[in-house]
Enzyme design. Structure first.
Site, short mmCIF file in Angstrom:
data_model
loop_
_atom_site.label_atom_id
_atom_site.label_comp_id
_atom_site.label_asym_id
_atom_site.label_seq_id
_atom_site.Cartn_x
_atom_site.Cartn_y
_atom_site.Cartn_z
N ASP A 219 0.86 -1.19 0.00
CA ASP A 219 0.00 0.00 0.00
C ASP A 219 0.88 1.23 0.00
OD1 ASP A 219 -1.76 -2.09 1.94
OD2 ASP A 219 -2.86 -0.97 0.43
N ASP B 80 -10.48 -4.59 -1.86
CA ASP B 80 -9.48 -4.20 -0.87
C ASP B 80 -10.15 -3.36 0.20
OD1 ASP B 80 -6.33 -2.32 -1.13
OD2 ASP B 80 -7.47 -3.04 0.59
C1 DX5 Z 1 -6.59 1.10 2.52
C2 DX5 Z 1 -5.71 -0.10 2.48
C3 DX5 Z 1 -6.34 -1.22 3.28
C4 DX5 Z 1 -5.48 -2.42 3.37
C5 DX5 Z 1 -6.31 -3.62 3.82
O1 DX5 Z 1 -5.97 2.14 1.84
O2 DX5 Z 1 -5.50 -0.48 1.13
O3 DX5 Z 1 -7.57 -1.52 2.66
O4 DX5 Z 1 -4.87 -2.67 2.19
O5 DX5 Z 1 -6.60 -3.38 5.14
P1 DX5 Z 1 -7.69 -4.25 5.95
O6 DX5 Z 1 -7.69 -5.64 5.36
O7 DX5 Z 1 -7.20 -4.19 7.35
O8 DX5 Z 1 -8.98 -3.54 5.72
#
Ligand code: DX5
Length: 224
Positions: free
Chosen positions: A37, A178
């Site tokens: 990310d 995501d």
């Molecule tokens: C947001 C991030 C999150 C991450 C996943 O910008 O991209 O969505 O990757 O996080 P969780 O699985 O904890 O929601």
């Protein structure tokens, strides 16, 4: 032909003091890819990984890296993240004035282009670049942080996108989701048409990473 289920960890919940070892652990746990990310503190109110961090982790696993570019100028950074070892780059439709050129440039650089949609952005925004990408990411949270609640109202959007891709003969294009993906939400996203699942906080909460990858995979496959 249905696209295969892929379980892809976000490294946001990983131990930032030992990222190379964390990538090795994730590879051994059976993940299909690893998502970085990438946040610049402008496009989203958070700051994370530069290309040198990813480059340092590259030798620790053979698993494919993808960079989710949550940045205001993806064109400026694309080559650096590919050179750092990211096979796939995800560009937000909202971050590029010349999105068609940005995605074509990633392919020209030897990368696999993908396009990402924030929750408020319609599928129609990427209608004219679907032929350029290997994957479309439908965000199921507002980007910037892990641990947020899944936005279930994105499921009709996932279904609309899958139908549009299949109608156009683009059934080779994956749909990734995501944000808030867990044992309780993955079935809804899978039944709507997603096949690539990013999980951060939920995956790292399982007794072992391998347990989490296996459980999430089986739940997604059962829901399709
Ligand atoms: C947001 C991030 C999150 C991450 C996943 O910008 O991209 O969505 O990757 O996080 P969780 O699985 O904890 O929601």
């Amino acid at each position: 032909m249905a696209r295969p289920v892929e379980i892809v960890p976000s490294v946001l919940p990983a131990d930032f003091a030992n990222l190379g070892e964390e990538c090795r652990r994730l590879g051994e746990a059976g993940v299909d890819r690893i998502q970085w990310d990438v946040m610049d503190g402008n496009f989203v109110p958070n700051l994370t990984f530069g290309p040198d961090v990813i480059k340092a982790c590259r030798p620790h696993t053979d698993v494919m890296f993808e960079a989710h570019l949550m940045v205001t100028d993806p064109d400026l950074l694309a080559k650096e993240y590919i050179d750092a070892g990211c096979e796939m780059l995800l560009v937000h439709a909202e971050s590029s004035i010349h999105l068609h050129r940005s995605l074509a440039n990633i392919r020209a650089l030897g990368g696999q282009p993908a396009v990402a949609l924030n929750p408020s952005t319609a599928v129609s925004a990427v209608e004219h670049v679907l032929d350029l990408v290997d994957m479309v990411l439908v965000m199921t949270v507002n980007p910037g942080f892990g641990g947020q609640a899944y936005i279930a109202t994105m499921e009709p959007k996932i279904a609309e996108l899958r139908a549009r891709l299949d109608t156009r003969g683009l059934d080779h294009v994956d749909i990734e989701v995501d944000g808030g993906i867990s044992k309780d939400t993955i079935a809804g996203a899978a039944s709507a048409g997603a096949n690539v699942f990013i999980s951060g906080s939920a995956l790292f909460k399982y007794p072992t990473l391998a347990d989490g990858v296996a459980d999430l995979r089986s739940r997604a496959e059962a829901a399709r």
